[in-house]
Motif scaffolding. Structure first.
Motif, PDB file in Angstrom:
ATOM      1  N   VAL A   1       0.485  -0.989   0.115  1.00  0.00           N
ATOM      2  CA  VAL A   1      -0.292   0.076  -0.091  1.00  0.00           C
ATOM      3  C   VAL A   1       1.099   0.710  -0.223  1.00  0.00           C
ATOM      4  O   VAL A   1       2.261   1.443   0.880  1.00  0.00           O
ATOM      5  N   GLY A   2       0.800   2.123  -1.111  1.00  0.00           N
ATOM      6  CA  GLY A   2       1.688   3.246  -0.870  1.00  0.00           C
ATOM      7  C   GLY A   2       1.068   4.288  -0.020  1.00  0.00           C
ATOM      8  O   GLY A   2       0.296   4.349   0.926  1.00  0.00           O
ATOM      9  N   ASN A   3       2.081   5.302   0.360  1.00  0.00           N
ATOM     10  CA  ASN A   3       2.021   6.557   1.354  1.00  0.00           C
ATOM     11  C   ASN A   3       1.135   6.962   0.756  1.00  0.00           C
ATOM     12  O   ASN A   3       0.133   7.324   0.080  1.00  0.00           O
ATOM     13  N   ARG A   4       0.103   7.092   2.105  1.00  0.00           N
ATOM     14  CA  ARG A   4      -1.226   8.143   2.033  1.00  0.00           C
ATOM     15  C   ARG A   4      -0.714   9.510   2.280  1.00  0.00           C
ATOM     16  O   ARG A   4      -1.768  10.131   2.655  1.00  0.00           O
ATOM     17  N   GLU A   5      -0.004   9.650   2.512  1.00  0.00           N
ATOM     18  CA  GLU A   5       0.512  11.519   2.979  1.00  0.00           C
ATOM     19  C   GLU A   5      -0.483  12.629   2.902  1.00  0.00           C
ATOM     20  O   GLU A   5      -0.003  12.900   1.352  1.00  0.00           O
TER      21      GLU A   5
END
Length: 259
Positions: A131-135
């Motif tokens: 799951v990629g960066n959600r920031e």
């Protein structure tokens, strides 16, 4: 000696200046219509509409059912306490990294603004399928693990008030059934953790626990996100224990500043 008046930059960009002025109006003065914005800026309504739509796209504004605009999640968070979010990120990042190292999945810190949840810190794992960066991303709070944890900390009256004020400008169909939501939040409150299986994003499972600040109120949620193909319910107790350890570490790092 008096401080000199500010002078505009040499290469001022009018459209940027207009957008920033609208954002300031929304944050300081409240709701605004396209006609209001056009009159205040001295521009055509079509121009004001385009500026407002871009602010909505970037979450600086939100449009209500009455077609007026108000401060969006970004400005709401800034008004809430930019310094608090900064402190949370600083305290959380080392613990998020330890979570990633221990569990091997991506970790996130999330806060709530109204009925939305915003990811304010994220550490990706190194697995090829991850799951990629959600920031910076914003979701309806009731569709995210941390959002549910934050909503679960509200009293019945507070929850009613939060959703009574919501406009659902982006997706009106996402308004939750409050009766069912209350039942779910009671279960989460008793369990002390939340699991989100494909609710905010298809094929993704997230597990989270609350982070408490001054007065033991929930100020954020810390979570691990993974592809659903790697989720094993048998590992849930160990994952929750790791998350609780991370949350306790974040709380401890916040305590000296809260005291």
């Amino acid at each position: 000696m008096e401080k000199p008046l500010k002078t505009p930059p040499v290469y001022a960009i009018t459209s940027v200046d207009h957008a920033l002025r609208i954002a300031s109006m929304l944050q300081l003065e409240g709701s605004l219509t396209v006609a209001d914005a056009a009159e205040r800026l001295g521009v055509a309504r079509s121009t004001a509409h385009r500026l407002l739509q871009m602010l909505v796209y970037r979450d600086f504004a939100a449009q209500g059912e009455d077609r007026s605009y108000r401060a969006g999640p970004v400005l709401q968070l800034a008004a809430h306490s930019g310094s608090e979010i900064s402190r949370l990120r600083t305290a959380a990042l080392p613990h998020l990294q330890r979570l990633v190292d221990a569990i091997g999945e991506s970790a996130n810190l999330t806060v709530r603004a109204g009925t939305t949840a915003r990811f304010v810190a994220s550490v990706e794992c190194s697995q090829a399928l991850r799951v990629g960066n959600r920031e910076g991303m914003v979701f309806p709070a009731h569709r995210t693990t941390a959002g549910l944890l934050l909503l679960a900390d509200l009293s019945a009256d507070e929850l009613t008030e939060v959703y009574a004020a919501a406009t659902y400008a982006y997706e009106p169909q996402t308004r939750p059934d409050l009766r069912r939501l209350r039942v779910e939040l009671t279960r989460i409150r008793k369990a002390g953790f939340a699991v989100n299986n494909g609710r905010s994003e298809r094929g993704v499972v997230a597990i989270g626990v609350p982070v408490r600040g001054a007065g033991r109120r929930v100020v954020a949620g810390v979570s691990l996100s993974m592809p659903s193909v790697r989720y094993d319910r048998n590992h849930l107790p160990g994952v929750v224990a790791a998350l609780q350890k991370a949350a306790a570490g974040i709380e401890q790092d916040l305590t000296p500043l809260d005291g």
